[in-house]
Structure formats: structure tokens, C-alpha cells
Design a protein around this motif. Structure first.
Motif, PDB file in Angstrom:
ATOM      1  N   LYS A   1      10.249   0.589   6.414  1.00 62.18           N
ATOM      2  CA  LYS A   1      11.276   1.616   6.649  1.00 62.18           C
ATOM      3  C   LYS A   1      12.469   1.403   5.717  1.00 62.18           C
ATOM      4  CE  LYS A   1      10.254   2.764  11.438  1.00 62.18           C
ATOM      5  NZ  LYS A   1      10.517   2.371  12.815  1.00 62.18           N
ATOM      6  N   TYR A   2      12.816   0.121   5.516  1.00 60.77           N
ATOM      7  CA  TYR A   2      13.949  -0.212   4.653  1.00 60.77           C
ATOM      8  C   TYR A   2      13.697   0.257   3.219  1.00 60.77           C
ATOM      9  CZ  TYR A   2      17.144  -3.211   1.984  1.00 60.77           C
ATOM     10  OH  TYR A   2      18.086  -3.673   1.111  1.00 60.77           O
ATOM     11  N   LEU A   3      12.481  -0.064   2.708  1.00 60.73           N
ATOM     12  CA  LEU A   3      12.140   0.331   1.329  1.00 60.73           C
ATOM     13  C   LEU A   3      12.131   1.852   1.183  1.00 60.73           C
ATOM     14  CD1 LEU A   3       9.382  -2.196   0.291  1.00 60.73           C
ATOM     15  CD2 LEU A   3      11.582  -1.882  -0.795  1.00 60.73           C
ATOM     16  N   PHE A   4      11.544   2.525   2.199  1.00 57.97           N
ATOM     17  CA  PHE A   4      11.524   3.989   2.173  1.00 57.97           C
ATOM     18  C   PHE A   4      12.942   4.537   2.158  1.00 57.97           C
ATOM     19  CE2 PHE A   4       7.019   4.110   3.618  1.00 57.97           C
ATOM     20  CZ  PHE A   4       6.564   5.037   2.693  1.00 57.97           C
ATOM     21  N   GLY A   5      13.784   3.952   2.993  1.00 59.66           N
ATOM     22  CA  GLY A   5      15.179   4.386   3.088  1.00 59.66           C
ATOM     23  C   GLY A   5      15.897   4.252   1.759  1.00 59.66           C
ATOM     24  N   VAL A   6      15.698   3.093   1.103  1.00 58.58           N
ATOM     25  CA  VAL A   6      16.370   2.844  -0.182  1.00 58.58           C
ATOM     26  C   VAL A   6      15.898   3.847  -1.238  1.00 58.58           C
ATOM     27  CG1 VAL A   6      16.578   1.173  -2.083  1.00 58.58           C
ATOM     28  CG2 VAL A   6      16.786   0.397   0.266  1.00 58.58           C
TER      29      VAL A   6
ATOM     30  N   MET B   1       5.889  14.670 -15.428  1.00 53.79           N
ATOM     31  CA  MET B   1       6.306  16.083 -15.437  1.00 53.79           C
ATOM     32  C   MET B   1       7.722  16.223 -15.990  1.00 53.79           C
ATOM     33  SD  MET B   1       4.895  17.485 -11.836  1.00 53.79           S
ATOM     34  CE  MET B   1       3.180  17.769 -11.515  1.00 53.79           C
ATOM     35  N   VAL B   2       8.654  15.455 -15.412  1.00 50.79           N
ATOM     36  CA  VAL B   2      10.052  15.503 -15.886  1.00 50.79           C
ATOM     37  C   VAL B   2      10.489  14.077 -16.256  1.00 50.79           C
ATOM     38  CG1 VAL B   2      10.996  17.572 -14.798  1.00 50.79           C
ATOM     39  CG2 VAL B   2      10.676  15.529 -13.434  1.00 50.79           C
ATOM     40  N   SER B   3      10.759  13.874 -17.488  1.00 46.49           N
ATOM     41  CA  SER B   3      11.143  12.524 -17.931  1.00 46.49           C
ATOM     42  C   SER B   3      12.581  12.234 -17.527  1.00 46.49           C
ATOM     43  CB  SER B   3      10.978  12.412 -19.449  1.00 46.49           C
ATOM     44  OG  SER B   3       9.659  12.699 -19.786  1.00 46.49           O
ATOM     45  N   HIS B   4      12.771  11.794 -16.282  1.00 47.79           N
ATOM     46  CA  HIS B   4      14.106  11.503 -15.767  1.00 47.79           C
ATOM     47  C   HIS B   4      14.297   9.984 -15.696  1.00 47.79           C
ATOM     48  CE1 HIS B   4      17.543  11.494 -13.044  1.00 47.79           C
ATOM     49  NE2 HIS B   4      17.731  12.758 -13.383  1.00 47.79           N
ATOM     50  N   GLY B   5      15.448   9.519 -16.150  1.00 48.20           N
ATOM     51  CA  GLY B   5      15.718   8.082 -16.202  1.00 48.20           C
ATOM     52  C   GLY B   5      15.665   7.416 -14.841  1.00 48.20           C
ATOM     53  N   MET B   6      16.236   8.123 -13.820  1.00 43.76           N
ATOM     54  CA  MET B   6      16.281   7.573 -12.456  1.00 43.76           C
ATOM     55  C   MET B   6      14.858   7.367 -11.915  1.00 43.76           C
ATOM     56  SD  MET B   6      18.477   6.739 -10.191  1.00 43.76           S
ATOM     57  CE  MET B   6      18.658   6.429  -8.478  1.00 43.76           C
ATOM     58  N   LEU B   7      14.007   8.365 -12.139  1.00 41.23           N
ATOM     59  CA  LEU B   7      12.622   8.280 -11.660  1.00 41.23           C
ATOM     60  C   LEU B   7      11.892   7.128 -12.339  1.00 41.23           C
ATOM     61  CD1 LEU B   7      11.555  12.045 -11.511  1.00 41.23           C
ATOM     62  CD2 LEU B   7      12.019  10.528  -9.600  1.00 41.23           C
ATOM     63  N   LYS B   8      12.154   6.994 -13.638  1.00 46.95           N
ATOM     64  CA  LYS B   8      11.515   5.886 -14.383  1.00 46.95           C
ATOM     65  C   LYS B   8      11.949   4.538 -13.819  1.00 46.95           C
ATOM     66  CE  LYS B   8      10.553   8.007 -18.815  1.00 46.95           C
ATOM     67  NZ  LYS B   8      11.078   8.291 -20.124  1.00 46.95           N
ATOM     68  N   ASN B   9      13.248   4.443 -13.526  1.00 48.78           N
ATOM     69  CA  ASN B   9      13.771   3.186 -12.962  1.00 48.78           C
ATOM     70  C   ASN B   9      13.125   2.873 -11.619  1.00 48.78           C
ATOM     71  OD1 ASN B   9      15.419   2.706 -15.098  1.00 48.78           O
ATOM     72  ND2 ASN B   9      17.240   3.616 -14.160  1.00 48.78           N
ATOM     73  N   LEU B  10      12.998   3.930 -10.788  1.00 49.33           N
ATOM     74  CA  LEU B  10      12.384   3.740  -9.474  1.00 49.33           C
ATOM     75  C   LEU B  10      10.918   3.325  -9.605  1.00 49.33           C
ATOM     76  CD1 LEU B  10      13.759   6.661  -7.289  1.00 49.33           C
ATOM     77  CD2 LEU B  10      14.019   4.231  -6.868  1.00 49.33           C
ATOM     78  N   ARG B  11      10.226   3.975 -10.552  1.00 53.47           N
ATOM     79  CA  ARG B  11       8.811   3.650 -10.785  1.00 53.47           C
ATOM     80  C   ARG B  11       8.681   2.182 -11.214  1.00 53.47           C
ATOM     81  NH1 ARG B  11       6.322   5.841 -16.162  1.00 53.47           N
ATOM     82  NH2 ARG B  11       7.716   4.185 -16.835  1.00 53.47           N
TER      83      ARG B  11
ATOM     84  N   THR C   1       0.827  -1.217   0.000  1.00 51.52           N
ATOM     85  CA  THR C   1       0.000   0.000   0.000  1.00 51.52           C
ATOM     86  C   THR C   1       0.862   1.269   0.000  1.00 51.52           C
ATOM     87  OG1 THR C   1      -1.658  -1.282   1.182  1.00 51.52           O
ATOM     88  CG2 THR C   1      -2.022   1.077   1.081  1.00 51.52           C
ATOM     89  N   PRO C   2       1.878   1.393   0.882  1.00 55.40           N
ATOM     90  CA  PRO C   2       2.746   2.582   0.768  1.00 55.40           C
ATOM     91  C   PRO C   2       3.474   2.650  -0.579  1.00 55.40           C
ATOM     92  CG  PRO C   2       3.163   1.437   2.831  1.00 55.40           C
ATOM     93  CD  PRO C   2       2.290   0.560   2.039  1.00 55.40           C
ATOM     94  N   LEU C   3       3.891   1.468  -1.087  1.00 55.21           N
ATOM     95  CA  LEU C   3       4.589   1.458  -2.387  1.00 55.21           C
ATOM     96  C   LEU C   3       3.675   1.926  -3.515  1.00 55.21           C
ATOM     97  CD1 LEU C   3       6.901  -1.664  -2.840  1.00 55.21           C
ATOM     98  CD2 LEU C   3       7.476   0.715  -3.168  1.00 55.21           C
ATOM     99  N   LEU C   4       2.368   1.627  -3.365  1.00 52.32           N
ATOM    100  CA  LEU C   4       1.402   2.047  -4.387  1.00 52.32           C
ATOM    101  C   LEU C   4       1.335   3.575  -4.457  1.00 52.32           C
ATOM    102  CD1 LEU C   4      -0.310   0.325  -6.245  1.00 52.32           C
ATOM    103  CD2 LEU C   4      -2.185   0.504  -4.621  1.00 52.32           C
TER     104      LEU C   4
ATOM    105  N   PHE D   1      10.803  -0.145 -10.631  1.00 49.30           N
ATOM    106  CA  PHE D   1      11.186  -1.010  -9.518  1.00 49.30           C
ATOM    107  C   PHE D   1      10.018  -1.196  -8.545  1.00 49.30           C
ATOM    108  CE2 PHE D   1      12.537  -1.131  -5.043  1.00 49.30           C
ATOM    109  CZ  PHE D   1      13.116  -2.386  -5.028  1.00 49.30           C
ATOM    110  N   ALA D   2       9.312  -0.076  -8.263  1.00 48.28           N
ATOM    111  CA  ALA D   2       8.159  -0.142  -7.341  1.00 48.28           C
ATOM    112  C   ALA D   2       7.111  -1.109  -7.884  1.00 48.28           C
ATOM    113  CB  ALA D   2       7.567   1.240  -7.149  1.00 48.28           C
ATOM    114  N   LYS D   3       6.836  -0.998  -9.185  1.00 48.34           N
ATOM    115  CA  LYS D   3       5.829  -1.870  -9.800  1.00 48.34           C
ATOM    116  C   LYS D   3       6.289  -3.334  -9.766  1.00 48.34           C
ATOM    117  CE  LYS D   3       2.694  -2.115 -13.662  1.00 48.34           C
ATOM    118  NZ  LYS D   3       2.312  -1.630 -14.966  1.00 48.34           N
ATOM    119  N   TRP D   4       7.564  -3.540 -10.072  1.00 48.56           N
ATOM    120  CA  TRP D   4       8.107  -4.897 -10.081  1.00 48.56           C
ATOM    121  C   TRP D   4       8.052  -5.515  -8.680  1.00 48.56           C
ATOM    122  CZ3 TRP D   4      12.365  -6.635  -7.316  1.00 48.56           C
ATOM    123  CH2 TRP D   4      12.759  -7.944  -7.605  1.00 48.56           C
TER     124      TRP D   4
END
Lengths: 346, 157
Positions: B6-11, A185-195, A170-173, A197-200
Motif C-alpha cells: 500500500k505504501y509503494l502504491f501510495g508513493v 507512448m509519451v517520453s516524460h521524464g517523471m515516468l522514466k524516473n518512476l520506471r 509482483t505488483p511492482l512488475l 525506480f521500480a526496476k531499481w
């Protein structure tokens, strides 16, 4: 009045305890009671009633979701017209468009995430009440090893899954949605990777838990099922070795216990299945409607709007898909384990 | 589970901070390389450090509780089945004796006791009522032969 008192008196006189062995299923929570069949119907009739009731109660959610999607299409058309008229301020328009889409989608998405989390909590709580009853019924039927293994496994997986959903998914969502808006808003590679990763991470958690749970059930069924079947066979052998009359009495009594425990387990299981489906079906259809309509809107906006705009709407529909998977996984876990309990010792 | 959150947030926070710092530092400057190295080390530390403090024994205790609950549920089911089995065997045995007594025109009250074996077996009987000595002898033999309740375990009142 005298007749009523007489009737009550007769009822008390007639009512004798039929069995000391009683397994009653826990009542479905208040929110799910509206979907539960009222009469003593068969499982298929009950299931059909639950589905019909859920569909009949879907209209307000459908209207609300359609309103949001129409607003999204209107924003996209407006932005397309503005972009056509003013070439110079395209960055500002892009930003405004992302903000407008986010504003339109964030409120319904937030309420649906809360609904999904609440559904998961209710399913988990109901499972905690239902599983001990099913375990006791299966143990009464002779499946002591199977029931203990099934209960321990299901309770463990349910606890792990609901904790992961509450504290991680739920927090990851929310993080995922923030990253989607930021990416738009800003097409940044790092943000895309994080997004990504969150979905994965969310998908991987749900898939892995379900695979491991299914594997555990398969192994448990084979091992503990064999142990219980052997124990029942040994008891039958012991009975057949007793004095004929006593052996016959014990054998009849054991058969009666097995049949009545099986019947009660079936009734508890059927009620439990319907209750679990009743808890899940309303929120699932609500989220499912929003998911499908957002997919359709993304397809329409893909024709008339920009790439970022379409991607953002698709990302929100992806979040809805994740919610569907989340509630579906918890419900499936409860349904599969209930069916395993109902199947019992083979 | 709170620890995982907390770990995920930290990363994620560390990744965002590193990306911002790297962007600000630039790629071609001399400081850029050093900052990239430091941010890489910081990211690696953020990823690894919480894993060192994980106590697996806590989780083992947590899962052990489910096993205890399972045993309790199984015991309750088995106990109620056993209680029901005892009740059926007792009533059927009593009905069997009463049926035999009825065929001898004797009106009796019978109470059978069961032993604690699995499955429970009749081990004693208390019989009250009036019955002729011949019928009593016949019934006593029936009980001893058919139900394996020895004559010394039959209490006639």
C-alpha cells in the motif's frame, strides 16, 4: 491368488522395523513429479534426468515464444514501411506501434508472471515441509545449535522473500510494465524516473536479501558449528570416562546413530534438492526462453525499427529477467540452505 | 507486507498526481511556484507518514514463531535419536549378558533398564530363567564389574 496372499504374508513376516529414527522427505508437488527421476539413481544421474526431461518438455513454450517474437518483428517491419510512406502521421503510427507491441506481449508476459509467482509459492511451500525434516535429521546427528539456527534463518528469509515477491515485486512488475508502455507512448521524464525506480527497487530487494542471507549462513556456520563440535567432543569425553564395556557399547551406539542420521539426512537432502530443482526448472526454462528470444528480437528490431519500439521490447525482456531473478533467488535460497543442512557439523 | 504494498502504491500514485498537477500548473506562472511547493509538501508527507505508524513489535513476534518452530523440529530430531540410541544400547547390553550366560550353558531372558542420563547408561536388569547358583554368582559379578549394574539392581526371577 493363493501365491499372492502367501507372498504378502511372508513380506509381513520378514518386514521388521529397522529403525525408530526415520526421516522421510516430503513428496514433490504434482507439477514437479513429471521431472523427478523414477528409479533410485545417484544425485548426478537424477539431476541429469531432471534437466533432460525439462528440455524435452520445452518445445511448446519455445514455439509459442517464437510466434510472439516473429509477430513483433512483423509489426516493426510494417511500421517501418508505413513510416517511410507517410511522413505526416508519424505520431499516430508511433502510438499504434506501441499499442500493437504491448498487445502482443502483455498476454504471454501476464501468464509468465503468474507462472513465476506460482513457482515461488510452490518452492516456499515445499521448503516449509522440507526444512523441519532436515532440521530433525541434523539435530539427530548432533548439530542441535546449527540446525536450529539454520532453520530459523532459512524460514525467516524464505517468509520475508516470498512475502516481498507476492506483495511488492509482483505488483511492482505490473506497474513497471505499465510505466514502460506509458514511457514508450509519451517520453516524460517523471515516468522514466518512476520506471527506473521500480526496476531499481525490485533488483535491490532481491540482491539485498540474498546478500544478507549468505552473510547470515556464513556467520551461523562458524558460530553454531563450533558450539556443536564442542558438544560432540564433550559427549565423547564423557563416554570415554565410563566403564570400558559400557563406554564401548555407548560409543558404538552413538557412532551408529551418527552414521545412520547422516545417511538419512543425505538421502532427504538429495531428494529435496532434486524436488526443488524440479519445481523450478520448468518455469525457469520457459521464462528464460521468452527472455532470450525477446533480447534477440530487440536486437533485430534495433536494426529495422524505431528507438522507442526497441526500448519497449527491451523493457519487456527486462521484466522477464526480473522474473528469472525472482524464481532463481527463491530456489537458490532453498538449495543453499539444504546444502548447509547436508554439510552438517564439521 | 500488505502495508508495504500500500505504501509503494501510495508513493507512486502521489508522484503521478504531483507530476500531472505540476505540468498543468506550468513553470513560469505565479501559481506554479505555490503549486510546486504544495505538491512537494504532499509528496514528503506521503513518503514519511506511514513510517510513523509502523509497529516493529508485530514483526518481532512474527519472526519469533520461526524460532519456536526450529526448537520443536530440533527437539523431535533429538528425541528420535535418543530413542534410537536407547534402543541400541539396551539391545547390545542384553546381547552381552546373554552371550555371557550362553558361555555358562544357561538359557535366560534378560531385560535391561536404562537411566535418563545423556547418553543413557544401563542401571538395572531383570533376569529370568534357570541357572545354577555358581553360574548365577559368576554372571552377577560379570554384570556388576563390566556393566556397572550393582548387584542390588539385578533382579533374578
Amino acid at each position: 491368488m493363493r501365491r499372492i496372499i502367501l507372498l504378502i504374508f511372508i513380506a509381513f513376516m520378514v518386514a521388521t522395523p529397522v529403525s525408530a529414527m526415520e526421516f522421510t522427505p516430503p513428496e514433490a508437488p504434482d507439477g514437479a513429479q513429471v521431472y523427478m527421476p523414477e528409479d533410485n539413481q545417484t544425485f548426478s544421474e537424477g539431476l541429469w534426468y531432471v534437466i533432460k526431461t525439462a528440455i524435452s518438455k520445452l518445445q511448446p513454450s519455445l514455439t509459442e515464444a517464437s510466434g510472439v517474437c516473429l509477430s513483433l518483428i512483423a509489426v516493426t517491419i510494417l511500421v517501418s514501411i508505413l513510416q517511410g510512406l507517410t511522413e505526416s502521421a508519424s505520431a499516430a503510427i508511433k502510438l499504434a506501434q506501441t499499442l500493437a507491441i504491448s498487445m502482443l506481449l502483455i498476454l504471454p508476459t501476464n501468464s509468465l508472471i503468474a507462472l513465476g509467482a506460482e513457482t515461488v509459492r510452490q518452492l516456499s511451500e515445499y521448503g516449509k515441509l522440507l526444512l523441519p525434516v532436515l532440521t530433525a535429521a541434523l539435530a539427530a546427528q548432533g548439530g542441535t545449535t546449527s540446525s536450529a539456527a539454520l532453520y530459523a534463518g532459512t524460514a525467516t528469509f524464505d517468509a520475508v522473500l516470498s512475502s516481498i515477491i507476492s506483495y511488492v515485486i509482483t505488483p511492482l512488475l505490473y506497474i513497471y510494465l505499465c510505466l514502460c508502455i506509458a514511457c514508450s507512448m509519451v517520453s516524460h521524464g517523471m515516468l522514466k524516473n518512476l520506471r527506473d525506480f521500480a526496476k531499481w527497487a525490485m533488483t535491490w530487494c532481491l540482491k539485498t536479501l540474498l546478500y544478507v542471507f549468505t552473510g547470515y549462513l556464513s556467520i551461523t556456520k562458524v558460530i553454531s558449528g563450533t558450539v556443536d563440535a564442542s558438544a560432540i567432543k564433550a559427549t565423547k569425553l564423557a563416554i570415554s570416562g565410563a566403564v570400558p564395556v559400557v563406554g564401548g557399547l555407548i560409543s558404538d551406539a552413538s557412532e551408529t546413530i551418527l552414521v545412520s542420521a547422516g545417511l538419512m539426512k543425505g538421502a532427504v537432502g538429495s531428494y529435496g534438492l532434486l524436488a526443488a530443482i524440479s519445481i523450478w526448472i520448468g518455469p525457469f526454462l520457459q521464462i528464460g526462453c521468452q527472455y532470450l528470444l525477446l533480447k534477440m528480437t530487440a536486437a533485430v528490431c534495433g536494426v529495422i525499427g524505431s528507438k522507442e519500439n526497441t526500448a519497449l521490447i527491451s523493457d519487456f525482456s527486462g521484466a522477464m529477467g526480473m522474473l528469472l531473478a525472482m524464481t532463481g533467488t527463491v530456489c537458490l535460497l532453498l538449495l543453499v540452505s539444504t546444502v548447509c543442512f547436508m554439510k552438517g557439523v564439521s | 507486507m500488505d502495508g508495504i504494498r500500500k505504501y509503494l502504491f501510495g508513493v507512486i500514485c502521489a508522484a503521478v498526481i504531483c507530476s500531472v498537477v505540476n505540468t498543468l500548473a506550468g513553470k513560469k506562472t505565479a501559481h506554479g511556484a505555490i503549486i510546486r511547493l504544495i505538491s512537494g509538501l504532499f509528496m514528503a508527507l506521503t513518503l514519511i507518514s506511514p513510517l510513523v505508524n509502523v509497529k516493529l513489535t508485530d514483526y518481532a513476534d512474527y519472526f519469533n514463531n520461526f524460532s519456536i518452530d526450529a526448537d520443536a523440529a530440533v527437539a523431535s530430531g533429538a528425541a528420535s535419536a535418543n530413542e534410537e540410541l536407547r534402543s541400541i544400547i539396551k539391545s547390545q547390553t542384553e546381547a552381552y549378558i546373554l552371550d555371557k550366560a550362553d558361555s555358562m550353558d544357561a538359557v535366560l531372558d534378560v531385560e535391561v533398564t536404562l537411566n535418563d542420563d545423556d547418553p543413557p547408561v544401563p542401571c538395572g536388569v531383570k533376569i529370568t530363567g534357570s541357572i545354577s547358583p555358581y553360574s548365577k554368582e559368576m554372571l552377577s559379578s560379570f554384570i556388576a564389574n563390566d556393566l556397572s549394574i550393582a548387584k542390588e539392581d539385578q533382579i533374578w526371577m
